[in-house]
Design a protein around this motif. Structure first.
Motif, short mmCIF file in Angstrom:
data_model
loop_
_atom_site.label_atom_id
_atom_site.label_comp_id
_atom_site.label_asym_id
_atom_site.label_seq_id
_atom_site.Cartn_x
_atom_site.Cartn_y
_atom_site.Cartn_z
N ILE A 99 2.82 -25.39 -18.63
CA ILE A 99 3.40 -26.38 -17.72
C ILE A 99 4.01 -26.01 -16.67
O ILE A 99 4.70 -24.91 -16.79
CB ILE A 99 3.87 -27.56 -18.24
CG1 ILE A 99 5.26 -27.47 -19.09
CG2 ILE A 99 2.94 -28.39 -19.18
CD1 ILE A 99 5.97 -28.60 -19.53
N SER A 143 0.01 -33.85 -31.55
CA SER A 143 -1.53 -34.26 -31.95
C SER A 143 -1.89 -33.13 -33.03
O SER A 143 -2.91 -33.25 -34.06
CB SER A 143 -2.38 -34.18 -30.87
OG SER A 143 -2.82 -32.94 -30.41
N ALA A 201 -0.34 -23.65 -24.31
CA ALA A 201 -0.69 -24.70 -23.34
C ALA A 201 0.57 -24.20 -22.19
O ALA A 201 1.74 -24.08 -22.97
CB ALA A 201 -0.51 -26.10 -23.79
N ALA A 213 6.04 -36.05 -16.34
CA ALA A 213 4.52 -36.22 -16.89
C ALA A 213 4.26 -34.94 -17.55
O ALA A 213 3.49 -35.06 -18.92
CB ALA A 213 3.97 -36.47 -15.49
N GLU A 214 4.60 -33.80 -17.11
CA GLU A 214 4.08 -32.62 -17.75
C GLU A 214 4.65 -32.22 -18.93
O GLU A 214 3.86 -31.93 -20.13
CB GLU A 214 4.13 -31.51 -16.63
CG GLU A 214 3.52 -31.37 -15.40
CD GLU A 214 3.50 -29.99 -14.72
OE1 GLU A 214 2.72 -29.23 -14.90
OE2 GLU A 214 4.34 -30.01 -13.65
N TYR A 215 5.78 -32.64 -18.84
CA TYR A 215 6.25 -32.38 -20.48
C TYR A 215 5.88 -33.37 -21.34
O TYR A 215 5.86 -33.00 -22.72
CB TYR A 215 8.00 -32.32 -20.12
CG TYR A 215 8.65 -31.06 -20.17
CD1 TYR A 215 8.99 -30.31 -20.91
CD2 TYR A 215 8.89 -30.53 -18.67
CE1 TYR A 215 9.58 -29.23 -20.76
CE2 TYR A 215 9.65 -29.39 -18.37
CZ TYR A 215 10.08 -28.74 -19.43
OH TYR A 215 10.36 -27.39 -19.14
N GLY A 216 5.58 -34.56 -20.84
CA GLY A 216 5.15 -35.70 -21.66
C GLY A 216 3.83 -35.11 -22.37
O GLY A 216 3.63 -35.53 -23.36
N ARG A 217 2.93 -34.79 -21.33
CA ARG A 217 1.48 -34.37 -21.90
C ARG A 217 1.82 -33.16 -22.77
O ARG A 217 0.97 -33.04 -23.71
CB ARG A 217 0.76 -33.84 -20.66
CG ARG A 217 0.45 -34.95 -19.72
CD ARG A 217 -0.90 -34.70 -18.66
NE ARG A 217 -0.62 -33.66 -17.89
CZ ARG A 217 0.17 -34.01 -16.91
NH1 ARG A 217 0.30 -35.12 -16.39
NH2 ARG A 217 0.49 -33.29 -15.76
N LEU A 218 2.57 -31.99 -22.69
CA LEU A 218 2.72 -31.13 -23.39
C LEU A 218 3.37 -31.72 -25.03
O LEU A 218 2.89 -31.23 -26.00
CB LEU A 218 3.65 -29.95 -22.94
CG LEU A 218 4.07 -28.94 -23.77
CD1 LEU A 218 2.69 -28.08 -24.15
CD2 LEU A 218 5.19 -27.90 -23.19
N LYS A 219 4.35 -32.58 -24.91
CA LYS A 219 4.71 -33.13 -26.27
C LYS A 219 3.38 -33.83 -26.89
O LYS A 219 3.50 -33.71 -28.11
CB LYS A 219 5.86 -34.22 -25.84
CG LYS A 219 6.38 -34.99 -26.94
CD LYS A 219 7.06 -34.03 -28.03
CE LYS A 219 7.84 -35.15 -29.13
NZ LYS A 219 8.23 -34.27 -30.12
N SER A 220 2.82 -34.68 -26.25
CA SER A 220 1.62 -35.19 -26.75
C SER A 220 0.73 -34.28 -27.51
O SER A 220 0.23 -34.47 -28.55
CB SER A 220 0.94 -36.36 -26.04
OG SER A 220 1.90 -37.20 -25.48
N LEU A 221 0.42 -33.28 -26.75
CA LEU A 221 -0.34 -32.31 -27.27
C LEU A 221 0.00 -31.55 -28.66
O LEU A 221 -0.57 -31.62 -29.53
CB LEU A 221 -0.76 -31.11 -26.40
CG LEU A 221 -1.68 -29.97 -26.59
CD1 LEU A 221 -3.04 -30.42 -26.96
CD2 LEU A 221 -1.70 -29.04 -25.61
#
Length: 341
Positions: free
Chosen positions: A251, A143, A249, A132-140
């Protein structure tokens, strides 16, 4: 597909046994149909509480077992190539733990064999893409909200290394995860490696160069550094900080349970990867099962497995030579154009 996906699990060691448990108790839509391990007693033990499972010493025999629709390879890396190619010949979808194939020549053979089919059958087990944390970093990063990524600072620490762990394995086993994560997070290929070797820790076994600082350059002008320390003695830690033009950012800050008692407080630290990334493994296998039942293949590709092996080999050469080593990838087959990374 109404029926459960029958999965043959190859390898019943630490990782394989955990996947057998996961398929039986956590993941929906699948069942363990066969288990294979050269240590037949270990295979029998891993399958002891399961119904309708055949047990084999020969992994290829497991592929032909009744009810096998797909394969999960969790054996040691050097044993992966033969069953991967056998899965392709049989048209069996396969989830293969990393490293896909440790040596780049063998990894390229797997890529070429799958490309020859004209369709993907293999997903490679880089589970951090499902964290989940890597996924949020990827999305950021995707973007563009922080601007262009300039650097990734990574940490990879283990409590202790297993028997027989070599200095090269710090790169081609441990850092292989950071290799894939960096390629995925940045959307860039790694083009060169340098390895710095501080004086080994007193906690490292005799002759093991531990810790190491691994530096990667990318084709997009970013720099990635990885501190790998496999005998830190206190816990399993994986962290990553992206430094971009307009912000950063981070994680992996160990947001775990804080225990307060007897006038003090302590924060729990995970002791191995199966604890830290338990949810990521669950998500990864569930995604593979769901896609397979729908006739699709998603996630990290055989090309990602090949690229990781090439970069890791360059890293080992850099470790041995003490100098900067370039990474040379073969041309990417059309099958993998626009896939992963």
């Amino acid at each position: 597909m109404a029926e459960l996906l029958g999965v043959a699990v190859l390898g019943a060691g630490h990782m394989g046994a955990d996947h057998i448990r996961r398929l039986d108790q956590v993941v929906s839509g699948a069942r363990v149909a066969a288990v294979a391990d050269p240590d037949l007693d270990r295979a029998k033990e891993a399958a002891a509480d399961l119904d309708g499972v055949t047990v084999h010493a020969d992994p290829l025999a497991a592929l032909a077992a009744p009810g096998v629709d797909a394969v999960l390879i969790a054996s040691p890396g050097p044993a992966h190539e033969e069953p991967l190619l056998a899965c392709f010949e049989r048209g069996l979808p396969v989830l293969c733990e990393k490293p896909m194939v440790p040596d780049s020549t063998g990894a390229l053979r797997v890529v070429e064999a799958e490309a020859g089919l004209g369709r993907r059958l293999a997903q490679i087990g880089f589970m951090r893409r499902y964290d989940a944390e890597y996924g949020r970093l990827k999305s950021l990063l995707d973007s563009g909200g922080l601007g262009r990524p300039l650097m990734l600072h990574c940490t990879h620490r283990n409590v202790s290394s297993p028997p027989g762990f070599t200095s090269a394995m710090l790169i081609n086993s441990s850092v292989s995860h950071e290799i894939d994560a960096a390629r995925w997070l940045l959307g860039q290929e790694l083009t060169a490696v340098t390895v710095l070797r501080p004086r080994p820790s007193a906690g490292a076994p005799e002759g093991l160069l531990d810790p190491q600082l691994v530096l990667f350059e990318t084709d997009g002008g970013a720099v990635v550094d990885v501190e790998v320390f496999v005998n830190c003695g206190f816990g399993y830690q994986v962290r990553c900080e992206a430094v971009c033009e307009q912000g950063s950012a981070r994680i992996g800050e160990d947001h775990t349970m804080l225990v307060t008692a007897a006038g003090g407080a302590r924060e729990e630290v995970a002791q191995d990867y199966l604890v830290r990334f338990a949810d990521a493994y669950d998500r990864e296998v569930q995604a593979w099962v769901d896609a397979t039942r729908q006739g699709r293949v998603t996630g990290p590709s055989a090309w990602d497995g090949y690229a990781s092996s090439v970069v890791a080999e360059a890293g080992v050469r850099a470790l041995e030579s003490g100098g900067r080593t370039a990474v040379a990838l073969a041309p990417r087959p059309d099958l993998y154009a626009g896939v992963s990374r």
